[in-house]
Design a protein around this motif. Structure first.
Motif, PDB file in Angstrom:
ATOM      1  N   LEU A 228       0.835  -1.200   0.000  1.00  0.00           N
ATOM      2  CA  LEU A 228       0.000   0.000   0.000  1.00  0.00           C
ATOM      3  C   LEU A 228       0.874   1.255   0.000  1.00  0.00           C
ATOM      4  CD1 LEU A 228      -2.757  -1.071   2.566  1.00  0.00           C
ATOM      5  CD2 LEU A 228      -2.997  -0.893   0.078  1.00  0.00           C
ATOM      6  N   ALA A 229       2.001   1.191   0.709  1.00  0.00           N
ATOM      7  CA  ALA A 229       2.893   2.349   0.767  1.00  0.00           C
ATOM      8  C   ALA A 229       3.531   2.645  -0.582  1.00  0.00           C
ATOM      9  CB  ALA A 229       3.983   2.113   1.812  1.00  0.00           C
ATOM     10  N   ARG A 230       3.671   1.611  -1.434  1.00  0.00           N
ATOM     11  CA  ARG A 230       4.242   1.852  -2.768  1.00  0.00           C
ATOM     12  C   ARG A 230       3.154   2.053  -3.820  1.00  0.00           C
ATOM     13  NH1 ARG A 230       5.680  -3.042  -6.211  1.00  0.00           N
ATOM     14  NH2 ARG A 230       4.433  -4.756  -5.393  1.00  0.00           N
ATOM     15  N   GLY A 231       1.920   2.213  -3.364  1.00  0.00           N
ATOM     16  CA  GLY A 231       0.821   2.505  -4.277  1.00  0.00           C
ATOM     17  C   GLY A 231       0.245   1.303  -4.977  1.00  0.00           C
ATOM     18  N   VAL A 232       0.463   0.099  -4.433  1.00  0.00           N
ATOM     19  CA  VAL A 232      -0.037  -1.132  -5.048  1.00  0.00           C
ATOM     20  C   VAL A 232      -1.076  -1.768  -4.125  1.00  0.00           C
ATOM     21  CG1 VAL A 232       0.585  -3.478  -5.764  1.00  0.00           C
ATOM     22  CG2 VAL A 232       2.088  -1.549  -6.327  1.00  0.00           C
ATOM     23  N   MET A 233      -2.248  -2.082  -4.656  1.00  0.00           N
ATOM     24  CA  MET A 233      -3.246  -2.809  -3.887  1.00  0.00           C
ATOM     25  C   MET A 233      -2.907  -4.301  -3.996  1.00  0.00           C
ATOM     26  SD  MET A 233      -5.763  -2.659  -1.830  1.00  0.00           S
ATOM     27  CE  MET A 233      -6.114  -0.888  -2.014  1.00  0.00           C
ATOM     28  N   PRO A 234      -2.487  -4.956  -2.893  1.00  0.00           N
ATOM     29  CA  PRO A 234      -1.992  -6.342  -2.965  1.00  0.00           C
ATOM     30  C   PRO A 234      -3.143  -7.353  -2.921  1.00  0.00           C
ATOM     31  CG  PRO A 234      -1.729  -5.502  -0.740  1.00  0.00           C
ATOM     32  CD  PRO A 234      -2.309  -4.378  -1.553  1.00  0.00           C
ATOM     33  N   HIS A 235      -3.781  -7.553  -4.054  1.00  0.00           N
ATOM     34  CA  HIS A 235      -4.978  -8.374  -4.082  1.00  0.00           C
ATOM     35  C   HIS A 235      -4.712  -9.825  -3.685  1.00  0.00           C
ATOM     36  CE1 HIS A 235      -7.668  -5.301  -5.670  1.00  0.00           C
ATOM     37  NE2 HIS A 235      -6.702  -4.925  -6.494  1.00  0.00           N
ATOM     38  N   GLY A 236      -3.511 -10.343  -3.967  1.00  0.00           N
ATOM     39  CA  GLY A 236      -3.199 -11.720  -3.572  1.00  0.00           C
ATOM     40  C   GLY A 236      -3.070 -11.870  -2.068  1.00  0.00           C
ATOM     41  N   LEU A 237      -2.363 -10.953  -1.419  1.00  0.00           N
ATOM     42  CA  LEU A 237      -2.233 -10.994   0.030  1.00  0.00           C
ATOM     43  C   LEU A 237      -3.578 -10.740   0.714  1.00  0.00           C
ATOM     44  CD1 LEU A 237       1.133  -9.060   0.322  1.00  0.00           C
ATOM     45  CD2 LEU A 237       0.770 -11.470   0.905  1.00  0.00           C
ATOM     46  N   ILE A 238      -4.385  -9.882   0.100  1.00  0.00           N
ATOM     47  CA  ILE A 238      -5.726  -9.634   0.640  1.00  0.00           C
ATOM     48  C   ILE A 238      -6.585 -10.887   0.509  1.00  0.00           C
ATOM     49  CG2 ILE A 238      -7.858  -8.342   0.226  1.00  0.00           C
ATOM     50  CD1 ILE A 238      -6.012  -5.915  -0.437  1.00  0.00           C
ATOM     51  N   LEU A 239      -6.457 -11.597  -0.615  1.00  0.00           N
ATOM     52  CA  LEU A 239      -7.180 -12.856  -0.767  1.00  0.00           C
ATOM     53  C   LEU A 239      -6.716 -13.872   0.271  1.00  0.00           C
ATOM     54  CD1 LEU A 239      -9.091 -14.811  -2.142  1.00  0.00           C
ATOM     55  CD2 LEU A 239      -7.357 -15.181  -3.923  1.00  0.00           C
ATOM     56  N   GLU A 240      -5.415 -13.913   0.534  1.00  0.00           N
ATOM     57  CA  GLU A 240      -4.915 -14.809   1.591  1.00  0.00           C
ATOM     58  C   GLU A 240      -5.610 -14.490   2.906  1.00  0.00           C
ATOM     59  OE1 GLU A 240      -2.791 -16.004   5.095  1.00  0.00           O
ATOM     60  OE2 GLU A 240      -3.095 -13.939   4.446  1.00  0.00           O
ATOM     61  N   SER A 241      -5.752 -13.204   3.231  1.00  0.00           N
ATOM     62  CA  SER A 241      -6.401 -12.803   4.470  1.00  0.00           C
ATOM     63  C   SER A 241      -7.878 -13.203   4.462  1.00  0.00           C
ATOM     64  CB  SER A 241      -6.253 -11.286   4.654  1.00  0.00           C
ATOM     65  OG  SER A 241      -6.388 -10.915   6.008  1.00  0.00           O
ATOM     66  N   ALA A 242      -8.520 -13.108   3.311  1.00  0.00           N
ATOM     67  CA  ALA A 242      -9.919 -13.535   3.201  1.00  0.00           C
ATOM     68  C   ALA A 242     -10.049 -15.048   3.381  1.00  0.00           C
ATOM     69  CB  ALA A 242     -10.489 -13.102   1.854  1.00  0.00           C
ATOM     70  N   LEU A 243      -9.077 -15.793   2.860  1.00  0.00           N
ATOM     71  CA  LEU A 243      -9.091 -17.248   3.025  1.00  0.00           C
ATOM     72  C   LEU A 243      -8.893 -17.624   4.495  1.00  0.00           C
ATOM     73  CD1 LEU A 243      -6.977 -18.166  -0.117  1.00  0.00           C
ATOM     74  CD2 LEU A 243      -9.414 -18.664   0.211  1.00  0.00           C
ATOM     75  N   TRP A 244      -8.053 -16.865   5.191  1.00  0.00           N
ATOM     76  CA  TRP A 244      -7.897 -17.085   6.635  1.00  0.00           C
ATOM     77  C   TRP A 244      -9.226 -16.832   7.347  1.00  0.00           C
ATOM     78  CZ3 TRP A 244      -6.076 -12.894  10.431  1.00  0.00           C
ATOM     79  CH2 TRP A 244      -5.966 -13.421  11.725  1.00  0.00           C
ATOM     80  N   CYS A 245      -9.906 -15.759   6.985  1.00  0.00           N
ATOM     81  CA  CYS A 245     -11.216 -15.455   7.564  1.00  0.00           C
ATOM     82  C   CYS A 245     -12.192 -16.604   7.315  1.00  0.00           C
ATOM     83  CB  CYS A 245     -11.746 -14.153   6.976  1.00  0.00           C
ATOM     84  SG  CYS A 245     -13.440 -13.734   7.467  1.00  0.00           S
ATOM     85  N   ARG A 246     -12.238 -17.085   6.084  1.00  0.00           N
ATOM     86  CA  ARG A 246     -13.150 -18.185   5.732  1.00  0.00           C
ATOM     87  C   ARG A 246     -12.810 -19.441   6.541  1.00  0.00           C
ATOM     88  NH1 ARG A 246     -15.586 -21.925   5.555  1.00  0.00           N
ATOM     89  NH2 ARG A 246     -16.631 -23.033   3.863  1.00  0.00           N
ATOM     90  N   TYR A 247     -11.509 -19.720   6.736  1.00  0.00           N
ATOM     91  CA  TYR A 247     -11.065 -20.871   7.533  1.00  0.00           C
ATOM     92  C   TYR A 247     -11.568 -20.750   8.974  1.00  0.00           C
ATOM     93  CZ  TYR A 247      -7.692 -23.980   9.895  1.00  0.00           C
ATOM     94  OH  TYR A 247      -7.095 -24.962  10.676  1.00  0.00           O
ATOM     95  N   CYS A 248     -11.473 -19.549   9.527  1.00  0.00           N
ATOM     96  CA  CYS A 248     -11.865 -19.336  10.921  1.00  0.00           C
ATOM     97  C   CYS A 248     -13.375 -19.397  11.123  1.00  0.00           C
ATOM     98  CB  CYS A 248     -11.309 -18.006  11.429  1.00  0.00           C
ATOM     99  SG  CYS A 248      -9.506 -17.989  11.577  1.00  0.00           S
ATOM    100  N   PHE A 249     -14.143 -19.424  10.022  1.00  0.00           N
ATOM    101  CA  PHE A 249     -15.590 -19.640  10.147  1.00  0.00           C
ATOM    102  C   PHE A 249     -15.863 -20.962  10.851  1.00  0.00           C
ATOM    103  CE2 PHE A 249     -19.813 -20.853   8.680  1.00  0.00           C
ATOM    104  CZ  PHE A 249     -20.526 -19.664   8.803  1.00  0.00           C
ATOM    105  N   GLY A 250     -14.950 -21.929  10.646  1.00  0.00           N
ATOM    106  CA  GLY A 250     -15.033 -23.173  11.408  1.00  0.00           C
ATOM    107  C   GLY A 250     -15.474 -24.398  10.643  1.00  0.00           C
ATOM    108  N   THR A 251     -15.707 -24.272   9.323  1.00  0.00           N
ATOM    109  CA  THR A 251     -15.981 -25.435   8.477  1.00  0.00           C
ATOM    110  C   THR A 251     -15.194 -25.279   7.189  1.00  0.00           C
ATOM    111  OG1 THR A 251     -17.915 -24.347   7.502  1.00  0.00           O
ATOM    112  CG2 THR A 251     -18.307 -25.820   9.379  1.00  0.00           C
ATOM    113  N   ASP A 252     -14.711 -26.410   6.644  1.00  0.00           N
ATOM    114  CA  ASP A 252     -13.990 -26.315   5.381  1.00  0.00           C
ATOM    115  C   ASP A 252     -14.971 -26.451   4.215  1.00  0.00           C
ATOM    116  OD1 ASP A 252     -14.477 -29.046   4.864  1.00  0.00           O
ATOM    117  OD2 ASP A 252     -12.494 -29.679   5.525  1.00  0.00           O
ATOM    118  N   GLU A 253     -14.460 -26.440   3.002  1.00  0.00           N
ATOM    119  CA  GLU A 253     -15.333 -26.447   1.829  1.00  0.00           C
ATOM    120  C   GLU A 253     -15.902 -27.828   1.518  1.00  0.00           C
ATOM    121  OE1 GLU A 253     -13.659 -22.621  -0.656  1.00  0.00           O
ATOM    122  OE2 GLU A 253     -12.617 -24.525  -0.931  1.00  0.00           O
ATOM    123  N   THR A 254     -15.472 -28.845   2.265  1.00  0.00           N
ATOM    124  CA  THR A 254     -16.098 -30.164   2.153  1.00  0.00           C
ATOM    125  C   THR A 254     -17.240 -30.298   3.155  1.00  0.00           C
ATOM    126  OG1 THR A 254     -14.751 -31.342   3.800  1.00  0.00           O
ATOM    127  CG2 THR A 254     -13.808 -31.074   1.587  1.00  0.00           C
ATOM    128  N   GLY A 255     -17.419 -29.301   4.013  1.00  0.00           N
ATOM    129  CA  GLY A 255     -18.442 -29.350   5.045  1.00  0.00           C
ATOM    130  C   GLY A 255     -17.947 -29.867   6.383  1.00  0.00           C
TER     131      GLY A 255
END
Length: 472
Positions: free
Chosen positions: A377-404
């Protein structure tokens, strides 16, 4: 299958180091380097006294004392396993609530280094990386001193000062940016709560060298104990590890140190560059593959690396968003280092687990991922991959995986994370509102929008589609 034993007379060793935190990493890393040095016939006055301050340390003490403090270390090379008995530790101090035995040992003039592996989350830091004087264990230690490792260190330094004995060097061996600076901040911050003058003395007189450490060491279970048995060893706590190891240190040891440069340790003034490289590329890389693998129900790290999308996601994020914010390292080509990391992650012999990589995200993410987000962000780049990693962490912490399947709690702050993750399904800003983790990023509207889009896509289309869209 045979194993090697120490190539020196352990009865001639005398202690020079107290090490707090006898987990797998220490026994596969620092203890091995010292074992190699002792085998050269050098440094025999630098043996380790093991120590711990928590209940699991008492169980480790019991196991190691039963085998004369020898550790079984099994290197997992794809071309063949090898085992050794490491003898650089000669005793394990009693684990006591008041740490009396630990304080007494550190007060001994023969002890010139006190080292620690107490995990990334064991230094009582806030989201900005500063000492947190309001952490419950710190407040408890200030009220009833010497309960934490840092309280014990302060007590021993005080005793040495009163006796006219020079202070030992305090050396962190944990994966933290500026781990020496962090350790100084924690020790001095705790001392300052009860004795500001003594805290100032510590700041002026005690050395806290920075260092970078690296070796992948999976958790020990039945598989690892069976490996030890294959070598004819009955050991309840063997250590398995990859063949690779690295240790980079500042040469700041006023009372002397072992000649570790003779066994591969790098002493340099550029530790910060090495540690930034390692923490961002390796530890950050672990996080990048951890949560998509966890969501897909993948068990082993090498199996995640065999998933073309996860492997492609790792390579793309590293190349586009991590390597550009890692400062140059003398003599190292960052692209080559990235390739080495990918090779190490792919080693099937290590059998490291995705669940271990997913562990303790609330402490690891601010150090391994969010720093790189901020730099982009400091170099003017929106790091969409790192942000997606953070979203995947959030989804993981929901407490169920994608197999249920249910995901069992996997973080010291799991209840907080799960509550935020469940609220974030409808309102993504609920996740990044966790200020101890994200700091002020929730006040950056562009980041908030990018995170919301990433999490919405993960929920609507799944991790596979979200990663493929990023890879392009």
């Amino acid at each position: 299958m045979t194993y090697t034993t120490p190539l020196y007379d352990r009865s001639k060793l005398t202690p020079g180091i107290v090490h707090i935190g006898l987990g797998n990493f220490h026994r596969a890393h620092m203890a091995v380097y010292l074992d190699d040095l002792f085998a050269l016939g050098e440094g025999h006055d630098w043996a380790i006294l093991g120590a711990g301050v928590r209940a699991p340390d008492a169980r480790m003490r019991e196991a190691l004392l039963a085998q004369d403090c020898l550790s079984t270390v099994i290197e997992l090379d794809p071309s063949g396993r090898s085992a050794r008995r490491v003898g650089s530790m000669i005793d394990f101090l009693p684990v006591q609530e008041d740490n009396a035995a630990l304080i007494a040992a550190m007060s001994n003039p023969a002890i010139r280094i006190v080292s620690l592996t107490v995990t990334e989350g064991g230094y009582f830091m806030d989201s900005a990386g500063a000492f947190d004087p309001l952490a419950p264990e710190i407040l408890a230690d200030a009220a009833a001193p010497h309960r934490t490792a840092f309280g014990a260190i302060i007590a021993a330094l005080r005793a040495r000062r009163a006796a006219g004995v020079a202070p030992f060097t305090v050396m962190s061996c944990d994966n933290l940016p500026g781990n020496g600076h962090v350790t100084r901040a924690t020790v001095c911050g705790l001392a300052r709560l009860s004795d500001p003058d003594f805290a100032a003395w510590i700041e002026a007189n005690v050395a806290f060298p920075n260092g970078m450490v690296d070796r992948i060491t999976p958790a020990t279970g039945d598989r690892e104990r069976a490996m030890a048995a294959d070598f004819g060893l009955s050991d309840p706590v063997p250590v398995t590890c990859e063949p690779f190891r690295q240790w980079v240190l500042e040469d700041n040891f006023p009372l002397g140190r072992p000649a570790l440069e003779k066994v591969g340790v790098t002493f340099t003034n550029h530790v910060h560059e090495y540690e930034t490289m390692k923490i961002r590329i390796l530890n950050g890389g672990h996080a990048i593959i951890a949560y998509p693998g966890g969501l897909k129900g993948i068990h082993f790290v090498h199996e995640a690396m065999q998933d073309a999308t996860i492997r492609g996601f790792l390579d793309a994020v590293e190349t586009r968003e991590i390597l550009p914010v890692v400062p140059p390292v003398p003599g190292v080509v960052l692209g080559d280092y990235k390739s080495l990391i990918i090779e190490r992650f792919s080693n099937p012999e290590v059998a490291d687990t995705e669940r271990r990589l997913c562990l303790d995200g609330s402490n690891r993410q601010p150090k391994f991922i969010i720093l790189s987000i901020r730099d982009n962000l400091a170099r003017g780049v929106m790091p969409h991959g790192l942000i997606l990693e953070s979203a995947l962490w959030c989804r993981y912490c929901f407490g169920t995986d994608e197999t249920g399947a249910e995901i069992a709690p996997n973080d010291p702050n799991w209840d907080m994370l799960q509550a935020a993750a469940r609220a974030a399904k409808a309102d993504p800003s609920a996740w990044i509102a966790m200020e101890p983790i994200y700091g002020d990023l929730a006040r950056n509207p562009d980041f908030v929008a990018a995170f919301g889009a990433a999490l919405d896509k993960v929920w609507a289309e799944g991790s596979e589609a979200a990663m493929r869209a990023y890879i392009g």
